[in-house]
Design an enzyme around this catalytic site. Structure first.
Site: not given
Ligand code: DGL
Length: 241
Positions: A7-8, A39-40, A70-72, A148, A177-179
């Site tokens: 993940d990011s 990353y997004g 990570c979805n992005s 974060e 988004c996994t966050h």
């Molecule tokens: N957790 C990540 C996701 O699922 C990325 C969040 C990010 O880095 O912007 O998209």
């Protein structure tokens, strides 16, 4: 089974939590690119090049599978990663869409994610194919730095939810988004306690279908790596897992 999880940042821990619970895995190598999160909000080429760098790190281990938590990254870099990896690489978006299968397709479904994920339209396309008619997509990138920073509750989170969600009516919410699973209950409660779809749980189901996995590992070994501040990642992992 030894798997890598990427993940990011710390969001992939929500996926690790589900992997751990499943008992299918002997060992997890977790890597969060905490030096460069988020990353997004970055463009496709940047997301691809960061992801390929992370892949080089994972090549140091004898992995059977790499899970992109990570979805992005799943939205933009999965193909490149698979082209360059000596092991299979799976993302979370397909799993997230699959997990919506049993929902009522006539109801409203809200997909939230980073700008990259929402702009890729992958959830929308996938959900339309499943027969959903009322899909709302919304980029909610501010949740990422909050998570974060371990802001899982309180007035700032409330304000951000108001800012994004005021006026929106929905029956389901896809946490794209996994966050977001780390603040899942708060998000669900904002809408009166609606059902949330969480890619960590979804990916376990998808892997069950695609790989012959056996529930045989009572305990799991997890090694954590991060491009910046690995101690912070480990301390959140300790609390969250
Ligand atoms: N957790 C990540 C996701 O699922 C990325 C969040 C990010 O880095 O912007 O998209």
């Amino acid at each position: 089974v030894v798997v890598g999880v990427f993940d990011s940042g710390i969001g992939g821990l929500s996926v690790v939590k589900s992997l751990k619970r499943s008992k299918y895995f002997k060992k997890i190598i977790y890597y969060g690119d905490t030096a460069r999160v988020p990353y997004g909000s970055k463009d496709k080429n940047t997301i691809i090049s960061y992801s390929l760098e992370a892949l080089e790190f994972f090549k140091n281990f004898d992995l059977e599978l790499l899970i992109i938590a990570c979805n992005s990254v799943s939205a933009y870099a999965l193909e490149e990663l698979n082209k360059n990896a000596p092991f299979p690489v799976v993302g979370v978006i397909e799993a997230g869409i699959e997990a919506c299968n049993d929902l009522d397709k006539d109801k409203n479904i809200l997909v939230i994610g980073t700008k990259a994920t929402i702009e890729s339209n992958l959830y929308k396309i996938g959900l339309e194919k499943k027969g959903f008619k009322n899909i709302i997509q919304l980029a909610t990138p501010l949740f990422v730095p909050l998570v974060e920073e371990k802001i899982f509750d309180g007035p700032i989170l409330k304000e951000v939810m108001k800012y994004y969600f005021n006026g929106i009516k929905t029956d389901y919410i896809v946490l794209g988004c996994t966050h977001y699973p780390l603040i899942k209950d708060k998000i669900s409660n904002f809408f009166g306690g609606i059902k949330t779809i969480h890619s960590g749980e979804a990916i376990v189901k998808l892997l069950e279908k695609e790989y012959k996995l056996e529930k045989k590992f009572k305990s799991i070994k997890i090694e954590f790596f991060a491009s910046s501040n690995p101690e912070q990642l480990k301390s959140i992992a300790k609390e969250w897992l």
